[in-house]
Design a protein around this motif. Sequence first.
Motif, PDB file in Angstrom:
ATOM      1  N   ALA A 186      -5.103   2.346   7.330  1.00  6.80           N
ATOM      2  CA  ALA A 186      -3.697   1.922   7.318  1.00  6.80           C
ATOM      3  C   ALA A 186      -2.784   3.103   6.988  1.00  6.80           C
ATOM      4  CB  ALA A 186      -3.483   0.756   6.363  1.00  6.80           C
ATOM      5  N   GLY A 187      -1.516   2.788   6.720  1.00  2.00           N
ATOM      6  CA  GLY A 187      -0.540   3.822   6.409  1.00  2.00           C
ATOM      7  C   GLY A 187       0.351   4.152   7.590  1.00  2.00           C
ATOM      8  N   ARG A 225      -0.870  10.873   7.065  1.00  2.00           N
ATOM      9  CA  ARG A 225      -0.301   9.558   6.781  1.00  2.00           C
ATOM     10  C   ARG A 225       0.180   9.483   5.341  1.00  2.00           C
ATOM     11  NH1 ARG A 225      -5.012   5.996   8.227  1.00  2.00           N
ATOM     12  NH2 ARG A 225      -5.483   7.773   9.544  1.00  2.00           N
ATOM     13  N   TYR A 226       0.974   8.457   5.054  1.00  2.00           N
ATOM     14  CA  TYR A 226       1.286   8.075   3.680  1.00  2.00           C
ATOM     15  C   TYR A 226       1.384   6.556   3.646  1.00  2.00           C
ATOM     16  CZ  TYR A 226       6.167   7.255   5.063  1.00  2.00           C
ATOM     17  OH  TYR A 226       7.297   6.787   5.671  1.00  2.00           O
ATOM     18  N   GLY A 227       1.417   5.994   2.436  1.00  2.00           N
ATOM     19  CA  GLY A 227       1.447   4.540   2.312  1.00  2.00           C
ATOM     20  C   GLY A 227       0.157   3.895   2.769  1.00  2.00           C
ATOM     21  N   MET A 280       1.924  -0.156   6.659  1.00  3.35           N
ATOM     22  CA  MET A 280       1.964   0.827   5.585  1.00  3.35           C
ATOM     23  C   MET A 280       2.434   0.141   4.314  1.00  3.35           C
ATOM     24  SD  MET A 280       5.480   2.870   6.600  1.00  3.35           S
ATOM     25  CE  MET A 280       5.708   3.549   4.965  1.00  3.35           C
ATOM     26  N   CYS A 281       2.097   0.743   3.179  1.00  8.43           N
ATOM     27  CA  CYS A 281       2.553   0.263   1.867  1.00  8.43           C
ATOM     28  C   CYS A 281       2.120  -1.174   1.594  1.00  8.43           C
ATOM     29  CB  CYS A 281       4.065   0.393   1.740  1.00  8.43           C
ATOM     30  SG  CYS A 281       4.659   2.094   1.853  1.00  8.43           S
ATOM     31  N   ALA A 339       5.119  -2.442  -0.555  1.00  8.65           N
ATOM     32  CA  ALA A 339       5.115  -1.303  -1.480  1.00  8.65           C
ATOM     33  C   ALA A 339       5.066  -1.779  -2.926  1.00  8.65           C
ATOM     34  CB  ALA A 339       6.326  -0.399  -1.249  1.00  8.65           C
ATOM     35  N   MET A 340       4.252  -2.810  -3.186  1.00  7.46           N
ATOM     36  CA  MET A 340       4.061  -3.317  -4.542  1.00  7.46           C
ATOM     37  C   MET A 340       2.844  -2.641  -5.165  1.00  7.46           C
ATOM     38  SD  MET A 340       4.612  -7.402  -3.789  1.00  7.46           S
ATOM     39  CE  MET A 340       5.042  -7.817  -5.481  1.00  7.46           C
TER      40      MET A 340
END
Length: 247
Positions: free
Chosen positions: A108-109, A92-94, A141-142, A191-192
């Motif tokens: 999450a992500g 995963r990412y974010g 995500m993010c 994505a903050m």
Amino acid sequence: FSATLNFALGALGMPAKAKPVKKDKAQEEAERLEREREEKEREEAARLQREKEEKEAAEALRLELEKQRQLPPLYRFRVAQVGWSVGNPPARYGHVSFNVGDKLLVFAGSTGGNSKAYMLDLGTKRWTEKNLLGCCPPATMCAAAVMYKNYIYYYGGHGAKGFSNALYRLDTDTFTWQQLNTNGPAPKYYAMSAEVYGSSMVLFGGRSVQEELCNATYALDLESLIWRGVNTTGGQPSRAFVFSARV
């Protein structure tokens, strides 16, 4: 009289009346038992045939389902640890991760809608799937997330249903989620970057669902749950998302 009658009938060329053959009780009982045995054999043969057909149909269905799907991986549940023993969590990412005691909590992500949480024991280097209770946030995500006292505050993010502007709080003692109501102008970005300053969660940057970048700063008072925009001076950073910030 019967003998005389039979003689007379014979003299006239007519067949004599046959005497009825009497069966004894033993013979009648034997014939009855034979009929019952034959009936039971027919019923048993029919039952075995039905079972055979049902098993063949079930096996054919199982083989067809195996062709149509890929069987999921096998997990092992450890009752003493109240968690699933797994390998590494899905890539995963974010995502969000925090130290909770001597463990690393990850959830999450971008995992294809996987909203499960995982914990890594930093001593044994072993992952377990963590069951979270309460009103869990959607799979996003993010999102912006911070830890304040013994709570993880989780805001926003982007998922299958688009942008989320809901705020959730996870109690790291009971691992129970709660959705919170806030007041004030909440940011509409994901994505903050997010950090805690005093009793506030401070957010910067981000990206909107229209792919507009942001270089504004927002703060959420984690005690009163009131949002406010933060006026800043000096040379602001460029508009960006997935921005890094530390206090």
